[in-house]
Design an enzyme around this catalytic site. Structure first.
Site, mmCIF file in Angstrom:
data_model
loop_
_atom_site.group_PDB
_atom_site.id
_atom_site.type_symbol
_atom_site.label_atom_id
_atom_site.label_comp_id
_atom_site.label_asym_id
_atom_site.label_seq_id
_atom_site.Cartn_x
_atom_site.Cartn_y
_atom_site.Cartn_z
ATOM 1 N N SER A 54 0.823 -1.212 0.000
ATOM 2 C CA SER A 54 0.000 0.000 0.000
ATOM 3 C C SER A 54 0.855 1.260 0.000
ATOM 4 O O SER A 54 1.990 1.265 0.473
ATOM 5 C CB SER A 54 -0.911 0.036 1.232
ATOM 6 O OG SER A 54 -1.789 -1.066 1.241
HETATM 7 N N1 SAH Z 1 -1.376 -4.559 4.052
HETATM 8 C C1 SAH Z 1 -0.635 -4.862 2.848
HETATM 9 C C2 SAH Z 1 -1.404 -4.482 1.591
HETATM 10 C C3 SAH Z 1 -1.692 -5.686 0.812
HETATM 11 S S1 SAH Z 1 -2.771 -5.518 -0.562
HETATM 12 C C4 SAH Z 1 0.739 -4.230 2.860
HETATM 13 O O1 SAH Z 1 1.023 -3.445 3.759
HETATM 14 O O2 SAH Z 1 1.543 -4.543 1.993
HETATM 15 C C5 SAH Z 1 -4.158 -6.463 0.035
HETATM 16 C C6 SAH Z 1 -3.907 -7.896 0.395
HETATM 17 O O3 SAH Z 1 -5.158 -8.485 0.776
HETATM 18 C C7 SAH Z 1 -3.372 -8.781 -0.742
HETATM 19 O O4 SAH Z 1 -2.159 -9.344 -0.331
HETATM 20 C C8 SAH Z 1 -4.466 -9.842 -0.929
HETATM 21 O O5 SAH Z 1 -3.941 -11.115 -1.259
HETATM 22 C C9 SAH Z 1 -5.117 -9.853 0.445
HETATM 23 N N2 SAH Z 1 -6.490 -10.365 0.500
HETATM 24 C C10 SAH Z 1 -7.485 -10.258 -0.399
HETATM 25 N N3 SAH Z 1 -8.605 -10.866 0.052
HETATM 26 C C11 SAH Z 1 -8.318 -11.388 1.280
HETATM 27 C C12 SAH Z 1 -9.054 -12.133 2.253
HETATM 28 N N4 SAH Z 1 -10.329 -12.482 2.086
HETATM 29 N N5 SAH Z 1 -8.408 -12.482 3.397
HETATM 30 C C13 SAH Z 1 -7.113 -12.145 3.626
HETATM 31 N N6 SAH Z 1 -6.370 -11.446 2.730
HETATM 32 C C14 SAH Z 1 -6.958 -11.070 1.575
#
Ligand code: SAH
Length: 216
Positions: free
Chosen positions: A64
């Protein structure tokens, strides 16, 4: 990879940029100033690590944007010792920012490749969240209730399971909308059956998958 004079300098500039964009919490700004975001990037991309931008981390997912991480963390305003659940561990960057604030952090990731990679990486950086591979749209009932739940993927609706897992006084920070843009919501559990919803800016997240997310 090591922290360096150069990286610390770039981090100070990043903190200045997100301060100018409106982040006010000193606690949050300090945490952003501490987490070595370049550890999540290949050596060649250190300059990218401290730009205020999202960046691909593989598997079609992104780390993010720092401003977004700071914005969500400021809305959550966690206190030392709070139990916080993050949905969407991804790279683990947001998790590190929350850990710098002294919370007990639980974090769930749906993508097995990212889960495995991040589970290995964070302890090497000195961060110890409790991680789980699974569908975070259903929360983590075993460890509920949480003082805070922070969702880092865009949801079509607010998952009931996540509201259910809030402590009284607990806050759920979640972007809700369509596949292009989502409105940031803060839902506070005022009493067992009483929730207050506040609405903030629009953002653009990758989709929350799973049972109470977009179809998978
Ligand atoms: N917090 C992260 C941002 C990741 S982007 C950071 O700091 O880098 C969002 C993430 O949510 C992705 O890795 C995706 O695989 C995950 N995601 C999507 N749906 C999900 C679900 N139902 N449960 C857990 N993770 C999920």
């Amino acid at each position: 990879m090591e922290d360096s004079y150069k990286a610390r300098g770039l981090r100070r500039k990043l903190v200045k940029i997100i301060t100018e964009k409106g982040i006010e919490s000193h606690k949050v700004l300090d945490a952003i100033g501490k987490v070595p975001r370049h550890f999540f990037f290949d050596n060649a991309f250190i300059e990218h690590a401290y730009q205020d931008k999202a960046f691909p981390i593989g598997e079609g997912q992104t780390i993010s944007q720092p401003y977004t991480v700071a914005f969500q963390t400021e809305l959550l305003d966690p206190q030392q010792g709070d139990k916080v659940l993050e949905i969407g561990t991804g790279s683990g960057y947001q998790a590190c920012v929350l850990l710098e604030l002294g919370v007990k952090l639980f974090s769930m990731e749906y993508n097995k490749v990212l889960y495995d990679r991040t589970k290995k990486k964070l302890p090497n950086m000195g961060y110890q969240p409790i991680l789980k591979h699974g569908d975070g749209s259903l929360g983590w009932p075993l460890h509920a209730p949480f003082n805070g739940i922070l969702v880092t993927a865009g949801a079509p609706v607010v998952p009931e399971a996540l509201k259910d897992q809030l402590a009284i006084g607990g806050k759920l920070i979640i972007p809700v909308g369509n596949d292009k843009k989502q409105k940031m919501l803060r839902i506070t559990r005022k009493a067992e059956e009483e929730f207050q919803t506040e609405e903030f800016d629009y953002f653009s997240f990758v989709p929350l998958l799973g049972k109470q997310g977009w179809n998978k």
